[in-house]
Design an enzyme around this catalytic site. Structure first.
Site: not given
Ligand SMILES: *[C@@H]1O[C@H](CO)[C@@H](O)[C@H](O)[C@H]1NC(C)=O
Ligand SMILES: *[C@@H]1O[C@H](CO)[C@@H](O)[C@H](O)[C@H]1NC(C)=O
Ligand SMILES: *[C@@H]1O[C@H](CO)[C@@H](O)[C@H](O)[C@H]1NC(C)=O
Ligand SMILES: *[C@@H]1O[C@H](CO)[C@@H](O)[C@H](O)[C@H]1NC(C)=O
Ligand SMILES: *[C@@H]1O[C@H](CO)[C@@H](O)[C@H](O)[C@H]1NC(C)=O
Ligand SMILES: *[C@@H]1O[C@H](CO)[C@@H](O)[C@H](O)[C@H]1NC(C)=O
Ligand SMILES: [Zn+2]
Length: 660
Positions: A379, A345-346, A375-376, A273, A505, A480, A403, A515
């Protein structure tokens, strides 16, 4: 997951009685004043109830005990009952002649669910999938010591996949994880697809994928995403060819085919990813100074609190809101050392009282986490900006916007210019250092675009019933190979494997197009804020720290919350209504030019040969499901479904209160 089951059970008990009371309500009410009065009451009453529920969830997730889990169940039952009653009341209005705003607020209180048995079944399937994912351990005998060693996905398998170099370790981990988790999940996932589709159809959607797409308030999502991707595909293909050469250099000709797709297990994480962990082998000018400030952070005795204070200062320098004082006392910024078990997990939390906002994270003093801090905090900034809105509008314009905010700030923060001013780097202005910087950015963003795209386009086809059941896994890999240019490292079994499910996810019921979209939004917003800040020169050098003009432009958009369609929010900030690929392409243009020259120099084949496909008699999922998905089936108790719906929706939402 214990908390969630308890919540559902209590909620079911509480609301059978409620349904009886409301059933006799008679004709629909078309008086808007009544609807507004109802919404006022809902806003003043439900906020405190939700607050209690979020507090209970926080207490549980930062201290995983059975007692705390039970408290979540109790608070959830109260919230679920209230929400169910409010939804039932909302359904008593004929909104035809109401103002757009009243209609919009009521529309968030309008969903129908499966009957009791199927609601509970879907709920249990989701819990079980989540718990298989979280608790699976891959075990093997240590080749040196002979001792049996078991690894969870976090942190052991993730750390193993992040190390570049040991082909066999990666192959073992990839296969153990996908076989171990995917094969257990497959039957559960297929049933999840049936039930989610059925629920979506009860709510008037064509299928569950259609429901996901319509969160973007357009019927054009499929066209929009393909159009965006076709514009960035040439850049992706250059990056792909460049990385293939680097993998070839690292692993050798017997492992890497210079005309083939990339092996899925060598890309720096379990899924391919994010490719950032390939930076050590991919960096364009390894002899130039590093742009990684981690060693300097350690030398300067940085602490986690200082990372958060620095992040908060970035936001306030632009005139944006500081986190409240209670943030510092009540957040969990580091992994506790008092023996408590916690979820790490953040995540960022909105407590729905307009003043309590927290982050839960097990931050370490490394640059990667410094970026996550920004990033957080993005939010949190969004939560604070829309806190004055009615409850149903306290959300992002869409999930991609939510996001994008923190990523946007993190982009400016991470520039060498900004890190130089913070004293964390001392890097000269040098085009080769710039290229190191841009490639690192590309490994974190460009690599993810086709990945995120097909995760959802494939699931959209699957929900629609377009994929033969026996070919689900093969078709996933075919897609893919076609779009991403990535192949599984070992043969897969179409009857038992379902590799897409072995990702957080997917088995936890999150869409991923958010995303994909956020990446475009982020560069689009960046261009506007850089202009507002008076930046001149290449966009990758733009740092809008200290610019209140940029801060004002951002705040204006954030304050809208979900009160308007995202296209309106986009227009408020950028002056136009569409999502565009050009800002992202502008940003990466110098890298694209460099990659093209580099790939031409090495005579790279741009693209990849596709593996041969086998012909099979198709058995379509939609045929298999025919009959089972008949929404007029008398088996479904519509009356019960109507009242259970919001409870189930609420329970599911409880998993989403937090922002990952
Ligand atoms: C964790 O929760 C338990 C209740 O289950 C409580 O007794 C304990 O004090 C809590 N620990 C902390 C550190 O809050
Ligand atoms: C909405 O307004 C129209 C035109 O005034 C009227 O004919 C109609 O009955 C109204 N509908 C409702 C549900 O009030
Ligand atoms: C085997 O165990 C040794 C000693 O604990 C450890 O250093 C090594 O990393 C292990 N090897 C693998 C492949 O896990
Ligand atoms: C960091 O801490 C060490 C040990 O306490 C100290 O010797 C050193 O001077 C500190 N460095 C800085 C830059 O403050
Ligand atoms: C936070 O904690 C400190 C020290 O324990 C205390 O002095 C302060 O009043 C607290 N602030 C808030 C807002 O609770
Ligand atoms: C930001 O603004 C402050 C106050 O005007 C100033 O002291 C500081 O040097 C500025 N920082 C940067 C990086 O421009
Ligand atoms: Zn996030």
């Amino acid at each position: 997951m214990a908390d969630v089951k308890a919540l559902l059970f209590l909620a079911l008990v509480c609301c059978s009685a409620l349904a009886v009371n409301i059933k006799s309500k008679g004709r629909l009410n078309s008086n808007e004043a009544d609807a507004i009065a109802f919404l006022d009451q809902y806003n003043s009453e439900y906020g405190p109830i939700l607050n209690q529920y979020v507090i209970a969830s926080w207490n549980y997730e930062t201290n995983l005990t059975d007692e705390n889990a039970a408290a979540v169940g109790e608070a959830g039952a109260v919230a679920g009952a209230y929400y169910a009653e409010a939804s039932a009341t909302a359904a008593t209005f004929d909104t035809t002649n109401f103002s757009e705003d009243t209609k919009r607020q009521l529309s968030y209180l309008d969903s129908v669910s499966l009957d009791d048995a199927e609601s509970e079944e879907l709920y249990n399937i989701l819990s079980e999938m989540g718990s298989i994912y979280a608790s699976y351990q891959a075990c093997r005998s240590n080749p040196t010591t002979g001792v049996n060693e078991c690894m969870y996905i976090e942190p052991e398998l993730t750390e193993l996949m992040a190390e570049v170099g040991n082909y066999d370790d990666h192959l073992w981990a990839w296969e153990a994880w996908h076989n171990g988790v995917g094969r257990q999940l497959r039957p559960l996932y297929l049933r999840y697809v049936e039930l989610s589709n059925k629920q979506a159809r009860l709510n008037g959607y064509a299928d569950y994928g259609d429901q996901w797409r319509q969160k973007y308030e357009t019927t054009e999502m499929e066209t929009i995403v393909q159009d965006l991707y076709s514009q960035v595909e040439p850049l992706y293909k250059q990056l792909h060819a460049y990385i293939r050469r680097k993998l070839y250099n690292a692993y050798g000709a017997d492992k890497i085919n210079l005309r083939g797709p990339l092996p899925a297990h060598l890309l720096g994480d379990m899924w391919g990813r994010f490719w950032v962990n390939l930076n050590p082998i991919a960096i364009p000018y390894p002899e130039k100074p590093s742009t990684d400030p981690s060693p300097e952070m350690i030398r300067q005795n940085y602490t986690v609190e200082r990372m958060f204070r620095t992040g908060n200062d970035f936001y306030t320098s632009m005139g944006l809101l500081p986190v409240p004082d209670t943030f510092w006392n009540l957040s969990m910024l580091e992994k506790p050392t008092d023996g408590r078990e916690v979820a790490c997990h953040a995540t960022a939390w909105d407590f729905y009282d307009g003043k309590d906002f927290r982050i839960r994270m097990c931050a370490r003093v490394v640059f990667e986490d410094f970026q996550t801090v920004h990033h957080e905090l993005g939010h949190i900034q969004y939560f604070m900006q829309y806190a004055f809105q009615p409850l149903n509008y306290r959300d992002g314009a869409n999930d991609g916007f939510h996001e994008a905010v923190g990523e946007l700030m993190s982009m400016s923060f991470s520039t060498t210019k900004h890190l130089n001013t913070l004293g964390l780097l001392n890097v000269p202005d040098d085009p080769e250092v710039d290229m190191n910087f841009l490639l690192f950015q590309a490994l974190n963003t460009i690599s993810t675009l086709p990945f995120h795209l097909i995760q959802d386009t494939w699931r959209w086809s699957m929900f629609r019933g377009d994929i033969p059941d026996a070919e689900l896994n093969d078709q996933y890999w075919a897609e893919k190979a076609r779009v991403v240019g990535v192949a599984p490292p070992v043969g897969r079994d179409p009857a038992s494997d379902l590799d897409i499910t072995a990702l957080f996810h997917v088995c936890n019921d999150y869409d991923m197009i958010r995303y994909f979209m956020r990446t475009f939004f982020q560069y689009q917003f960046n261009e506007v804020l850089c202009e507002a800040a008076g930046h001149v020169g290449p966009l990758y050098k733009c740092d809008f720290y200290n610019s209140t003009a940029a801060g004002d432009a951002l705040a204006e958009m954030l304050r809208l919350g979900a009160s308007k369609p995202w296209q309106d929010a986009m227009e408020a900030m950028t002056g136009q209504r569409d999502v565009l690929a050009t800002p992202l392409l502008n940003y990466f243009e110098p890298l694209k030019v460099w990659l093209e020259a580099e790939n031409a120099k090495n005579g790279e084949f741009i693209g990849w040969d596709l593996p041969a496909t086998k012909e099979k008699a198709p058995v379509f999922l939609k045929d298999k499901l025919r009959g089972k998905l008949d929404v007029t089936s008398p088996k479904i108790n519509k009356e019960a479904a109507k009242y259970l719906a919001p409870i189930f929706a609420e329970a599911l939402q409880s998993l989403r209160k937090v922002r990952l």
